[in-house]
Write an enzyme that holds these catalytic residues in place. Sequence first.
Site: not given
Length: 345
Positions: A13, A99, A247
Amino acid sequence: MTTLTIRRPDDWHLHLRDGAMLRAVLPETARHFARAIIMPNLVPPVVTGAEAMAYRGRIMAALPDGADFTPLMTLYLTEETDPDDLAAAHASGLVTAVKLYPAGATTNSASGVQDFDRVRPVLEKMAEIGCPLCVHGEVTDPDVDIFDREAVFIDRVLDPIRRATPGLRVVMEHITTSDGVDYVRSADRDLGATITTHHLIINRNHILVGGIRPHYYCLPVAKRETHRLALRKAATGGDPRFFLGTDSAPHVDAAKETGCGCAGCFTATNTMALLAHVFEAENALDRLEGFAALNGPAFYGLPPNETTLTLTKSDTPTTFPAKIETGDGPVTVFDPGFPVYWSTP
Ligand code: DOR
Ligand code: ZN
């Protein structure tokens, strides 16, 4: 000096952005990771196969000479997504996953899904072709407290979607609560979760005590300490359903240090060193490779990398750059707030 050699990790991610920002942050990831799932929340978002192809081209063009890095592209699910376009992009190997952002949940999510019934045909197609759905698991209902949004999402949205779509493989992205951990553990199949480096390190006090710290603000927002401890247990416990998705989400300082700051922690530069610190503290250094380099490929049905990454621990703390410079302005590198003795090449 101690060293630890693991298979080269992947980041399941990652936000790379575009243009000058892409050129500045991509080398930070490519230095450590062989592959990454690339988030599609550009402005405008990456919705079609053609847009993913063009974005992939820009990423490849921004790679430093000699870098060995493969971007795994995703499509941004909208209520207008064409199941056949997605199926073709997946079949060709261009697109690895889709996503799902609930509309308004986070940065550049305005085109996300409002009415989940309208994406049913796409979800059914994904189950049929084996394309995983990566989920930003927070409700956006203004009546739901921001600290409860993940738990409520599981009950109201995620569990109903999974029950209605047998065979759909789902990754709960960046889980931040023990509710997320428990939900993943309760599933008998087709569910995994990514965990970020920063959610293993900070709780909500880090954001708010002693002054507001914009560089610790991300979404889903860090929760109370009991949740952080549950995440650490999940990440370091050896359960293959949990794997690394950093992330890492760069924003220039001007967009973070302002009256209404953007969400995102930029960790690409020091993630692997920080993870070595965390896993060592949990007496689980031998499980770092599983979390960062084996569990993710297994979930996605890909082979683990053949190349390796060697981490080194020395007696003196590692100095990480406080910021990286980009053509758009400086981006602050995540500061764990404690000395770290591990480093990467
Ligand atoms: O903190 C975050 N930043 N969370 C997200 O979901 C999006 C990301 C971004 O794009 O900046
Ligand atoms: Zn993200």
